[in-house]
Design an enzyme around this catalytic site. Structure first.
Site, short mmCIF file in Angstrom:
data_model
loop_
_atom_site.label_atom_id
_atom_site.label_comp_id
_atom_site.label_asym_id
_atom_site.label_seq_id
_atom_site.Cartn_x
_atom_site.Cartn_y
_atom_site.Cartn_z
N GLY A 159 80.05 41.33 13.00
CA GLY A 159 79.12 41.46 11.88
C GLY A 159 79.84 42.06 10.68
CD GLN A 202 80.74 46.85 7.30
OE1 GLN A 202 80.01 45.91 7.62
NE2 GLN A 202 81.56 47.43 8.16
CB CYS A 256 81.89 50.85 12.18
SG CYS A 256 81.39 50.46 10.50
CG LEU A 257 84.57 45.20 11.27
CD1 LEU A 257 84.31 43.85 10.61
CD2 LEU A 257 85.75 45.09 12.24
CG HIS A 291 76.46 48.24 13.35
ND1 HIS A 291 77.17 49.19 14.06
CD2 HIS A 291 77.22 47.98 12.25
CE1 HIS A 291 78.28 49.49 13.43
NE2 HIS A 291 78.35 48.76 12.32
CD GLU A 292 76.73 44.24 10.60
OE1 GLU A 292 77.02 44.63 9.46
OE2 GLU A 292 77.50 44.41 11.58
CG HIS A 344 76.91 48.68 7.62
ND1 HIS A 344 77.75 49.72 7.27
CD2 HIS A 344 77.44 48.14 8.75
CE1 HIS A 344 78.74 49.81 8.16
NE2 HIS A 344 78.58 48.87 9.08
O1 K1U Z 1 79.43 46.05 10.77
C1 K1U Z 1 80.50 46.25 11.34
O2 K1U Z 1 81.17 47.25 11.10
C2 K1U Z 1 80.97 45.27 12.37
C3 K1U Z 1 80.83 45.79 13.80
C4 K1U Z 1 79.50 45.34 14.34
C5 K1U Z 1 79.03 45.92 15.63
C6 K1U Z 1 79.87 46.24 16.66
C7 K1U Z 1 79.37 46.78 17.85
C8 K1U Z 1 78.04 46.94 18.02
C9 K1U Z 1 77.20 46.62 16.99
C10 K1U Z 1 77.70 46.10 15.80
C11 K1U Z 1 81.98 45.20 14.61
O3 K1U Z 1 82.14 44.04 14.68
S1 K1U Z 1 83.04 46.31 15.39
C12 K1U Z 1 84.20 45.32 16.30
C13 K1U Z 1 83.67 44.58 17.47
O4 K1U Z 1 83.83 43.39 17.50
C14 K1U Z 1 82.96 45.22 18.61
C15 K1U Z 1 83.06 46.56 18.90
C16 K1U Z 1 82.36 47.13 19.97
C17 K1U Z 1 81.57 46.34 20.77
C18 K1U Z 1 81.49 44.99 20.48
C19 K1U Z 1 82.18 44.43 19.43
ZN ZN Z 2 79.75 48.85 10.75
#
Ligand code: K1U
Ligand code: ZN
Length: 185
Positions: free
Chosen positions: A46, A51, A89-90, A131-132, A135
């Site tokens: 996401g 971001q 989170c990215l 999560h999004e 943000h």
């Molecule tokens: O919005 C962001 O920072 C993106 C984030 C989204 C997210 C990850 C995990 C749970 C909910 C939302 C990411 O993509 S972090 C990287 C990722 O691919 C990931 C990390 C942990 C679990 C699953 C995926």
């Molecule tokens: Zn995030």
């Protein structure tokens, strides 16, 4: 399409409430395409507009091929008991934590052409929607951690944040055939 720089923890844009989208222009569609490309390059599931430094209510999601553009999204219902799972989170690279969230949500949003839709999701997709949308309200997953875990996460981030001058994370594009090895710890 362009891979955009990602803003990291410490950039005020991540804490600012975003403005609703009112016009469905080619510029908006270009931003969405660039956000998908940036999300894939950063290996995320996401990405929300703050971001990439844009304070508007736009986010993109792709969980196992289930692809969504979220414009002016809102959660219309939350169902089931809360579930705890790990999030990253990215905008806070290499920091992870368990977050408790409602098991299932239904969102109402618009797509890139302004068409309304509703989607219900649980598990990783439901978590990603939440999560999004957080943000877009200036909220980050670390806000949900216990004081102790939050302090530990912020202490780790203090050591890492200097790798991101100006609170900017440059996303590397992977060159085909190039191999990277993770450092074992
Ligand atoms: O919005 C962001 O920072 C993106 C984030 C989204 C997210 C990850 C995990 C749970 C909910 C939302 C990411 O993509 S972090 C990287 C990722 O691919 C990931 C990390 C942990 C679990 C699953 C995926
Ligand atoms: Zn995030």
């Amino acid at each position: 399409m362009t891979i955009l720089d990602i803003r990291v923890l410490g950039d005020p844009v991540l804490r600012k409430p975003t403005k609703p989208v009112t016009e469905f222009t080619d510029e908006l569609r270009r931003l969405i395409a660039d956000m998908f490309e940036t999300m894939y390059a950063a290996e995320g599931i996401g990405l929300a507009a703050p971001q990439v430094g844009i304070s508007e209510r736009v986010a993109v999601v792709d969980v196992e091929g289930r692809k969504y553009t979220l414009i002016n999204p809102r959660i219309v219902s939350r169902d089931g008991a809360s579930e705890k799972a790990e999030e990253g989170c990215l905008s806070i690279p290499d920091i992870y934590g368990d977050v408790e969230r409602p098991a299932e949500v239904t969102i109402h949003a618009l797509d890139e052409n302004g068409n309304e839709y509703e989607a219900s999701a649980s598990e990783l997709l439901g978590r990603c929607f939440q999560h999004e949308i957080d943000h877009l309200d200036g909220k980050l997953f670390i806000d949900y951690l216990s004081p102790l875990k939050r302090r530990a996460a912020l202490a780790k981030w203090e050591k890492e944040k200097d790798d991101y001058p100006g609170n900017i994370r440059k996303v590397r594009t992977e060159v085909k055939g190039e191999h990277h090895h993770e450092t074992e710890m």
